[in-house]
Design an enzyme around this catalytic site. Structure first.
Site, PDB file in Angstrom:
ATOM      1  N   GLU A 111       0.877  -1.166   0.000  1.00  8.20           N
ATOM      2  CA  GLU A 111       0.000   0.000   0.000  1.00  8.20           C
ATOM      3  C   GLU A 111       0.919   1.222   0.000  1.00  8.20           C
ATOM      4  O   GLU A 111       1.802   1.323   0.847  1.00  8.20           O
ATOM      5  CB  GLU A 111      -0.870  -0.004   1.266  1.00  8.20           C
ATOM      6  CG  GLU A 111      -1.863   1.119   1.254  1.00  8.20           C
ATOM      7  CD  GLU A 111      -2.655   1.251   2.550  1.00  8.20           C
ATOM      8  OE1 GLU A 111      -2.398   0.479   3.500  1.00  8.20           O
ATOM      9  OE2 GLU A 111      -3.508   2.145   2.610  1.00  8.20           O
TER      10      GLU A 111
ATOM     11  N   ARG B  91       5.330 -12.540   9.990  1.00  3.37           N
ATOM     12  CA  ARG B  91       6.035 -11.340   9.589  1.00  3.37           C
ATOM     13  C   ARG B  91       7.374 -11.257  10.308  1.00  3.37           C
ATOM     14  O   ARG B  91       7.584 -11.899  11.330  1.00  3.37           O
ATOM     15  CB  ARG B  91       5.199 -10.086   9.798  1.00  3.37           C
ATOM     16  CG  ARG B  91       4.712  -9.841  11.183  1.00  3.37           C
ATOM     17  CD  ARG B  91       3.546  -8.860  11.212  1.00  3.37           C
ATOM     18  NE  ARG B  91       3.884  -7.536  10.731  1.00  3.37           N
ATOM     19  CZ  ARG B  91       3.331  -6.946   9.665  1.00  3.37           C
ATOM     20  NH1 ARG B  91       2.433  -7.559   8.957  1.00  3.37           N
ATOM     21  NH2 ARG B  91       3.672  -5.738   9.315  1.00  3.37           N
TER      22      ARG B  91
ATOM     23  N   LYS C  16       4.677   0.858   9.181  1.00  2.03           N
ATOM     24  CA  LYS C  16       4.799   2.150   8.525  1.00  2.03           C
ATOM     25  C   LYS C  16       4.197   3.272   9.363  1.00  2.03           C
ATOM     26  O   LYS C  16       4.690   4.391   9.363  1.00  2.03           O
ATOM     27  CB  LYS C  16       4.114   2.094   7.155  1.00  2.03           C
ATOM     28  CG  LYS C  16       4.942   1.369   6.120  1.00  2.03           C
ATOM     29  CD  LYS C  16       4.244   1.322   4.781  1.00  2.03           C
ATOM     30  CE  LYS C  16       3.140   0.310   4.793  1.00  2.03           C
ATOM     31  NZ  LYS C  16       2.624  -0.008   3.437  1.00  2.03           N
TER      32      LYS C  16
HETATM   33  P1  ATP Z   1       3.101  -2.096   7.875  1.00  2.00           P
HETATM   34  O1  ATP Z   1       2.866  -2.897   9.097  1.00  2.00           O
HETATM   35  O2  ATP Z   1       4.492  -1.644   7.775  1.00  2.00           O
HETATM   36  O3  ATP Z   1       2.122  -0.984   7.701  1.00  2.00           O
HETATM   37  P2  ATP Z   1       1.633  -3.476   5.922  1.00  2.00           P
HETATM   38  O4  ATP Z   1       1.441  -4.943   6.013  1.00  2.00           O
HETATM   39  O5  ATP Z   1       0.505  -2.599   6.273  1.00  2.00           O
HETATM   40  O6  ATP Z   1       2.931  -3.143   6.716  1.00  2.00           O
HETATM   41  P3  ATP Z   1       1.669  -3.365   3.094  1.00  2.00           P
HETATM   42  O7  ATP Z   1       2.114  -2.263   2.226  1.00  2.00           O
HETATM   43  O8  ATP Z   1       0.257  -3.735   3.086  1.00  2.00           O
HETATM   44  O9  ATP Z   1       2.171  -3.015   4.535  1.00  2.00           O
HETATM   45  O10 ATP Z   1       2.571  -4.650   2.857  1.00  2.00           O
HETATM   46  C1  ATP Z   1       2.865  -5.221   1.619  1.00  2.00           C
HETATM   47  C2  ATP Z   1       3.217  -6.661   1.846  1.00  2.00           C
HETATM   48  O11 ATP Z   1       4.335  -6.775   2.725  1.00  2.00           O
HETATM   49  C3  ATP Z   1       2.070  -7.415   2.495  1.00  2.00           C
HETATM   50  O12 ATP Z   1       1.893  -8.635   1.824  1.00  2.00           O
HETATM   51  C4  ATP Z   1       2.528  -7.631   3.911  1.00  2.00           C
HETATM   52  O13 ATP Z   1       2.007  -8.822   4.422  1.00  2.00           O
HETATM   53  C5  ATP Z   1       4.054  -7.686   3.752  1.00  2.00           C
HETATM   54  N1  ATP Z   1       4.708  -7.265   4.987  1.00  2.00           N
HETATM   55  C6  ATP Z   1       4.531  -6.116   5.657  1.00  2.00           C
HETATM   56  N2  ATP Z   1       5.265  -6.091   6.789  1.00  2.00           N
HETATM   57  C7  ATP Z   1       5.935  -7.270   6.831  1.00  2.00           C
HETATM   58  C8  ATP Z   1       6.864  -7.857   7.752  1.00  2.00           C
HETATM   59  N3  ATP Z   1       7.247  -7.220   8.852  1.00  2.00           N
HETATM   60  N4  ATP Z   1       7.335  -9.079   7.463  1.00  2.00           N
HETATM   61  C9  ATP Z   1       6.961  -9.722   6.349  1.00  2.00           C
HETATM   62  N5  ATP Z   1       6.105  -9.234   5.440  1.00  2.00           N
HETATM   63  C10 ATP Z   1       5.587  -8.019   5.671  1.00  2.00           C
HETATM   64 MG    MG Z   2      -0.235  -1.187   7.521  1.00  2.00          MG
END
Ligand code: ATP
Ligand code: MG
Length: 587
Positions: free
Chosen positions: A59, A285, A295
């Site tokens: 995102e 994760r 983020k």
């Molecule tokens: P954040 O917690 O940083 O906001 P998010 O999951 O909201 O992360 P996205 O942009 O939706 O961020 O993530 C893109 C992809 O990266 C998703 O498939 C998510 O599952 C994966 N992802 C995000 N954080 C991690 C992590 N710490 N370890 C492994 N994969 C991750």
């Molecule tokens: Mg998020």
């Protein structure tokens, strides 16, 4: 369900640092067969699939971090291994938090990590028209309805983990009325929050995600790609599965917090005439000690000014790690070594540092730099004479060759390499003591010049042994210490930024405390007047070096000709190797 984006929260409780992940032991040479690759192997064997298609779906609401690197390496890595494809897809359904700055940074970061999506760069927003049509189809089937409860009422109706939800009085609107209202929602006739489109599933489901989740909400805001074309936006859970299906994804890999959303992922695809039904598979994760990851929290660090920006070298963002000097190959190695598992754990940041050190050890040229200079005058060396000594560029890489370093009567050595009253086991320079100057000669300290008032040591007087070329004495006598040095007349001054962990505590949010309270006040130390050997005068931003005996450093983009700035990437001391060693001893 109210009209907030329904992405699950991904905060994990602070756990104990686990050793490398379950699949780690094999290292990178052997193909590690984790549970995801096992599923894919099986799908190919049984003929369920004949090709593998994955996607990385960020995102664009912030910069990518090291956790995303795990997902990128997994998704692109799996596709590469099976000769399949991996798409880069922006999940851009929440225009209030998204920005092109983030889109651009994400594109740059994935590329920098070493992966390619060829021409498969997609945006969920490109599917808005299709997603709208699918929603109309759901309404036609009687499987979606427009709800006109207030967000507060919707929350009240939702129920709790132990208590079923209640049906909205608008749940049984006629298909015609729903079609009309949804069309008018799109046409901009209603204010934000007055209506939502909800899937009609089951208000009594034990899984709250299945209690008639909102799939469209009214948001009268411009979108960074579609501008003012839309004032209704699809929600994440609805968009994600359909985007996967539209792109022909076979395996939709995501993190564990989506596990409870899988029934909804499957429900949506089961109702609609989609081209395929991808399989969602969840993995744990990445969490790292001394770090916060999401983020939202990283944005807070930036906005509250605890760091200087998303690419501050103390940030766990890929932009920060790049600026810090972490090689992309080291990050890939790290991701492969931690592996993928189904159980949440916290990886020791020392492991990441170890992998960085390992790569830089093999690739970074060695140079001499004196961080805290102390002047040394070699009394028996002629004034004005300059010799050139031959120095090895990288003992790990014979092909890296040698260079010539100027040596003269006045030098700098590291202030901490001299003690007037040397304690036991301090073998470096002291009055009357002889040491080796790396690649050059042996010197003996014959005098100490001090500030009369403060007692500060201003300069050392020394004599050198002309019979010790390169530091090997003709008579073979033993000298314990070898010091790095720089010729004063040739030295290039620079600024050096020494970094330490951003958080002093290994688990910044342990016991529910605010991470702000454990920020490390010494995470950045700026040192000016560092003296570099002259070969560095033309060093360019991004280049990595080992400053002998000090650590690995890289040139910061803040550098200008004549005003070099270096970031310390990592020190030479390897705490991870020690941790591993101790683990072996215990085990
Ligand atoms: P954040 O917690 O940083 O906001 P998010 O999951 O909201 O992360 P996205 O942009 O939706 O961020 O993530 C893109 C992809 O990266 C998703 O498939 C998510 O599952 C994966 N992802 C995000 N954080 C991690 C992590 N710490 N370890 C492994 N994969 C991750
Ligand atoms: Mg998020």
């Amino acid at each position: 369900m109210d009209a907030k984006d329904s992405r699950p929260a991904n905060d994990v409780p602070a756990g104990n640092a686990a050793a490398a992940g379950d699949a780690a032991a094999a290292g990178d040479a052997a193909r590690s067969v984790d549970f995801i690759r096992t599923i894919i192997d099986e799908d190919l064997r049984t003929g369920k699939h004949t090709r593998v298609a994955t996607r990385f779906p960020p995102e664009p609401n912030g910069y990518l971090h090291i956790g995303h690197a795990k997902s990128i390496c997994l998704n692109f890595g799996v596709a590469e291994e099976y000769g399949g494809t991996c798409n880069l897809r922006f999940d851009d359904t929440n225009p209030t938090k998204e920005d092109v700055e983030y889109v651009d940074s994400i594109i740059a970061d994935v590329r920098w990590l070493g992966f390619s999506w060829d021409d498969r760069l997609y945006y969920a927003s490109d599917y808005f028209e299709k997603l709208y049509d699918y929603a109309v189809e759901l309404i036609r089937q009687g499987k979606a309805y427009v709800d006109s409860l207030t967000p507060e009422e919707i929350r009240e109706h939702r129920g709790t983990l132990t208590e079923a939800g209640r049906e909205s009085p608008y749940r049984n609107r006629s298909i015609e009325e729903n079609l009309d209202l949804f069309r008018r929602m799109r046409a901009g006739e209603f204010e934000d929050g007055t209506h939502v489109l909800r899937a009609k599933i089951d208000m009594a489901s034990p899984n709250i995600n299945m209690r008639d989740p909102a799939i469209y909400r009214i948001r009268r805001v411009a979108h960074h790609r579609t501008g003012d074309a839309w004032c209704i936006y699809p929600l994440y859970d609805y968009t994600h599965c359909l985007s996967d299906a539209i792109e022909g994804i076979t395996h939709s890999l995501c993190t564990l917090e989506f596990e409870d959303h899988r029934p909804l992922y499957d429900w949506v695809l089961d109702q609609l005439p989609v081209p395929c039904h991808p399989r969602q598979i969840e993995f744990a994760r990445l969490n790292l000690t001394h770090t916060v990851m999401s983020k939202r929290k990283l944005l807070r660090l930036v906005q509250e000014g605890h760091v200087q920006g998303w690419d501050d070298p103390r940030m766990p963002t890929l932009a920060g790690l790049r600026r810090r000097g972490y090689p992309p190959a080291a990050i890939r190695t790290f991701c492969s070594r931690i592996g993928v598992a189904k159980r949440d754990s916290v990886v020791d940041i020392a492991q990441l540092e170890h992998d960085v050190r390992e790569h830089l050890n093999a690739t970074a040229p060695r140079v001499m730099a004196v961080v805290d200079p102390l002047k040394v005058v070699i009394e028996n060396y002629p004034e004005g004479k300059v010799a050139e000594v031959e120095a090895v560029n990288n003992p790990e890489d014979p092909g890296a060759g040698t260079r010539r370093v100027p040596f003269s009567r006045v030098l700098y050595i590291e202030r901490e390499d001299f003690r007037e009253d040397p304690p036991k086991k301090f073998y470096r320079l002291a009055p009357g003591r002889e040491v080796r100057l790396r690649y050059a000669t042996l010197i003996t300290c014959t005098g100490v010049v001090k500030d009369e008032k403060t007692g500060e040591v201003l300069e050392l007087r020394c004599r050198y042994d002309p019979e010790s070329p390169g530091g090997s004495p003709a008579d073979g006598r033993k000298v314990k210490a070898t010091l790095h040095w720089v010729s004063a007349a040739h030295a290039v001054p620079a600024e050096v930024r020494l970094y330490a962990h951003l958080f002093a505590a290994p688990f910044p949010e342990e016991d529910g405390r605010d991470f702000k309270d454990v920020l490390n006040p010494d995470s950045l130390k700026v040192v000016r007047g560092v003296m570099l050997e002259p070969s560095l005068s033309a060093a360019r931003p991004g280049e990595a070096y080992q400053f002998e005996r000090q650590g690995y450093f890289c040139v910061d983009p803040d550098s200008a000709p004549g005003a070099l700035v270096f970031n310390r990437t990592v020190t030479l001391r390897d705490t991870w190797a020690k941790i591993e060693q101790a683990g072996k001893a215990d085990g």
